[in-house]
Design a protein around this motif. Structure first.
Motif, PDB file in Angstrom:
ATOM      1  N   PHE A   1      22.478  48.647  43.576  1.00  0.00           N
ATOM      2  CA  PHE A   1      21.982  50.004  43.358  1.00  0.00           C
ATOM      3  C   PHE A   1      23.125  51.008  43.289  1.00  0.00           C
ATOM      4  CE2 PHE A   1      18.133  47.992  44.967  1.00  0.00           C
ATOM      5  CZ  PHE A   1      17.169  48.509  44.108  1.00  0.00           C
ATOM      6  N   GLY A   2      23.037  51.880  42.282  1.00  0.00           N
ATOM      7  CA  GLY A   2      24.000  52.960  42.145  1.00  0.00           C
ATOM      8  C   GLY A   2      23.361  54.290  42.483  1.00  0.00           C
ATOM      9  N   ALA A   3      23.967  55.369  42.033  1.00  0.00           N
ATOM     10  CA  ALA A   3      23.456  56.708  42.316  1.00  0.00           C
ATOM     11  C   ALA A   3      22.077  56.894  41.700  1.00  0.00           C
ATOM     12  CB  ALA A   3      24.416  57.758  41.758  1.00  0.00           C
ATOM     13  N   GLN A   4      21.199  57.574  42.417  1.00  0.00           N
ATOM     14  CA  GLN A   4      19.869  57.866  41.898  1.00  0.00           C
ATOM     15  C   GLN A   4      19.948  58.976  40.849  1.00  0.00           C
ATOM     16  OE1 GLN A   4      17.040  58.695  45.002  1.00  0.00           O
ATOM     17  NE2 GLN A   4      17.393  56.766  46.061  1.00  0.00           N
ATOM     18  N   ILE A   5      19.055  58.883  39.855  1.00  0.00           N
ATOM     19  CA  ILE A   5      19.018  59.913  38.821  1.00  0.00           C
ATOM     20  C   ILE A   5      17.635  59.937  38.182  1.00  0.00           C
ATOM     21  CG2 ILE A   5      19.890  58.340  37.035  1.00  0.00           C
ATOM     22  CD1 ILE A   5      21.275  60.758  35.755  1.00  0.00           C
ATOM     23  N   SER A   6      17.085  61.133  38.010  1.00  0.00           N
ATOM     24  CA  SER A   6      15.869  61.315  37.226  1.00  0.00           C
ATOM     25  C   SER A   6      16.308  61.819  35.858  1.00  0.00           C
ATOM     26  CB  SER A   6      14.932  62.322  37.896  1.00  0.00           C
ATOM     27  OG  SER A   6      13.855  62.637  37.031  1.00  0.00           O
ATOM     28  N   LEU A   7      16.118  61.009  34.845  1.00  0.00           N
ATOM     29  CA  LEU A   7      16.569  61.410  33.507  1.00  0.00           C
ATOM     30  C   LEU A   7      15.897  62.686  33.041  1.00  0.00           C
ATOM     31  CD1 LEU A   7      16.714  57.929  31.729  1.00  0.00           C
ATOM     32  CD2 LEU A   7      18.623  59.306  32.549  1.00  0.00           C
ATOM     33  N   LYS A   8      14.670  62.919  33.502  1.00  0.00           N
ATOM     34  CA  LYS A   8      13.970  64.145  33.114  1.00  0.00           C
ATOM     35  C   LYS A   8      14.721  65.389  33.602  1.00  0.00           C
ATOM     36  CE  LYS A   8      10.169  62.269  31.288  1.00  0.00           C
ATOM     37  NZ  LYS A   8      10.412  60.840  31.459  1.00  0.00           N
ATOM     38  N   SER A   9      15.518  65.214  34.672  1.00  0.00           N
ATOM     39  CA  SER A   9      16.252  66.360  35.217  1.00  0.00           C
ATOM     40  C   SER A   9      17.377  66.808  34.299  1.00  0.00           C
ATOM     41  CB  SER A   9      16.828  66.015  36.594  1.00  0.00           C
ATOM     42  OG  SER A   9      17.901  65.091  36.483  1.00  0.00           O
ATOM     43  N   LEU A  10      17.744  65.969  33.335  1.00  0.00           N
ATOM     44  CA  LEU A  10      18.836  66.297  32.422  1.00  0.00           C
ATOM     45  C   LEU A  10      18.360  67.107  31.225  1.00  0.00           C
ATOM     46  CD1 LEU A  10      20.708  62.865  32.395  1.00  0.00           C
ATOM     47  CD2 LEU A  10      21.030  64.817  33.924  1.00  0.00           C
ATOM     48  N   TYR A  11      17.073  67.377  31.165  1.00  0.00           N
ATOM     49  CA  TYR A  11      16.512  68.128  30.041  1.00  0.00           C
ATOM     50  C   TYR A  11      17.123  69.528  29.978  1.00  0.00           C
ATOM     51  CZ  TYR A  11      13.193  70.784  27.232  1.00  0.00           C
ATOM     52  OH  TYR A  11      12.630  71.600  26.286  1.00  0.00           O
ATOM     53  N   ALA A  12      17.488  69.937  28.765  1.00  0.00           N
ATOM     54  CA  ALA A  12      18.005  71.293  28.538  1.00  0.00           C
ATOM     55  C   ALA A  12      17.230  71.916  27.388  1.00  0.00           C
ATOM     56  CB  ALA A  12      19.495  71.247  28.214  1.00  0.00           C
ATOM     57  N   ALA A  13      16.632  73.059  27.629  1.00  0.00           N
ATOM     58  CA  ALA A  13      15.846  73.714  26.590  1.00  0.00           C
ATOM     59  C   ALA A  13      16.757  74.276  25.505  1.00  0.00           C
ATOM     60  CB  ALA A  13      15.019  74.844  27.201  1.00  0.00           C
ATOM     61  N   PRO A  14      16.361  74.158  24.230  1.00  0.00           N
ATOM     62  CA  PRO A  14      17.155  74.764  23.156  1.00  0.00           C
ATOM     63  C   PRO A  14      17.115  76.273  23.270  1.00  0.00           C
ATOM     64  CG  PRO A  14      15.053  73.988  22.327  1.00  0.00           C
ATOM     65  CD  PRO A  14      15.158  73.495  23.740  1.00  0.00           C
ATOM     66  N   LYS A  15      18.121  76.902  22.729  1.00  0.00           N
ATOM     67  CA  LYS A  15      18.221  78.362  22.837  1.00  0.00           C
ATOM     68  C   LYS A  15      17.390  79.029  21.749  1.00  0.00           C
ATOM     69  CE  LYS A  15      22.796  78.158  24.983  1.00  0.00           C
ATOM     70  NZ  LYS A  15      24.220  78.545  24.869  1.00  0.00           N
TER      71      LYS A  15
END
Length: 392
Positions: free
Chosen positions: A181-195
């Motif tokens: 097991f490595g570092a935990q990550i929620s990929l959804k947290s990487l979402y960035a809204a377009p400007k």
């Protein structure tokens, strides 16, 4: 599969991709990345881009399960990317691909655990990783019925970066090795809204029910009826998780004597659309931008809830129901900071939406949510761990 071709839902080329009958194979060193559908791949886009940047001499073989996801991937304009539909989970198909591909390692996003794929890759000595690994309690119970298989499948991963602690514990109980097991990550947290510019003058009188499932629409539409008794010009955007449900939703709404318009027939969003059914794909961002408050669906029925990161990034005040197991930790943080509200009945939903029409109240909740979710998981440990994967 043949019926899908005959119905022109897919092409013969799609058929051949699914059975591994590829005309050509990726040349040179290859990293294989797989996400089931649009959602997983969109969430993983930052990791995909970083993988390409960190491996300038490698071809990315990116696979998915649907033609819509393949179309979306191609629209990204990725360099050195070979995009295909994922082959069926048959060992002989994977054997053919591995025999003709110089595969360095395989990366799976979130979930889509096909046994033969994992076992064939393990047998060939190909390192495998899963990023943002998600395992619900319900899925874990199913896998637990096949302990020998689950131990082989999950015990074979060389790197597992779980979505949260609960998923990590379930994966370990199914056979995943503690030292992988490595570092935990929620990929959804990487979402960035377009400007994109938003029409903020309308937001207070528009609310969004995002990604609704069967069994939720009646409750949400009844909530809107309650709202209209106080604010007759309030508008509701209802975006079903599966657009094909739109006719049934419209029937329910009309049965409640609500004015309904459907996006799929190019109906305008105007004063006549008391309920605007957003039954198209790829347009959620504009619905978030138009709404002041978002009810995150998949939470009134036992679907585990949907991501709070997207509505928060679009500066929506967040409401949700009692089922949010898929994002338990982010929602726990939101509750602790008063960044989201839990409501279940039509009356509760209506009451909270009306309260959030007050700009100061809504702005405080949005600020709380932004603060709670601002500590986006650092991708550096993930990328560093991936860089250490190499063919045995």
């Amino acid at each position: 599969m043949l019926f899908r071709v005959l119905r022109r839902q897919e092409s013969w080329r799609d058929f051949n991709e699914r059975i591994g009958n590829w005309r050509d194979f990726p040349a040179g060193a290859v990293i294989w990345l797989h996400g089931a559908s649009n959602g997983e791949l969109t969430a993983a886009r930052k990791i995909i881009a970083a993988t390409a940047a960190h491996n300038p001499d490698v071809t990315l073989l990116i696979t998915c399960n649907s033609t819509s996801a393949k179309k979306m991937l191609r629209s990204w304009g990725l360099e050195r990317a070979d995009i295909r539909l994922a082959p069926l989970d048959l060992s002989w198909i994977y054997g053919r691909i591995l025999a003709r591909t110089n595969l360095k390692h395989f990366i799976l996003f979130e979930a889509d655990f096909w046994p033969n794929r994992g076992l064939t890759l393990q047998g060939a000595g190909i390192p495998t990783a899963i990023i943002g690994a998600r395992m619900s309690a319900k899925s874990a119970k199913v896998w637990a019925k096949f302990p020998k298989l689950s131990e082989r499948v999950f015990g074979g991963f060389d790197l597992i970066c779980a979505q949260d602690t609960a998923s990590q514990e379930r994966l370990q109980s199914l056979g995943a090795k503690a030292d992988r097991f490595g570092a935990q990550i929620s990929l959804k947290s990487l979402y960035a809204a377009p400007k994109n510019a938003s029409d903020h003058t309308r937001r207070g009188d528009v609310w969004l029910a995002a990604s609704t499932h069967e069994g939720e629409d009646q409750t949400l539409l009844q909530a809107h009826l309650h709202i209209l008794q106080t604010v007759p010009n309030m508008q509701m955007i209802l975006a079903p998780r599966h657009p094909k449900r739109a006719p049934n939703i419209a029937k329910i709404a009309r049965g409640l004597r609500l004015n309904v318009q459907l996006r799929s027939v190019s109906a305008p969003f105007d004063a006549q659309s008391t309920v605007y059914i957003a039954d198209t794909l790829g347009e959620m961002e504009q619905w978030y931008d138009m709404a002041g408050t978002c009810f995150v669906a998949g939470s009134l029925v036992d679907k585990g809830g949907h991501t709070p990161f997207e509505p928060a990034t679009h500066n929506c005040a967040i409401l949700h129901g009692p089922h949010f197991e898929n994002f338990a930790e982010p929602y726990a943080t939101l509750h602790h900071t008063n960044g989201a509200r839990l409501c279940e009945t039509p009356e509760e939903i209506a009451k909270n939406i009306l309260e959030l029409r007050d700009l100061d109240t809504a702005d405080r909740q949005r600020a709380n949510a932004s603060f709670a979710l601002s500590k986006i998981t650092d991708t550096a440990p993930i990328l560093e761990a991936l860089s250490r994967l190499s063919k045995h």
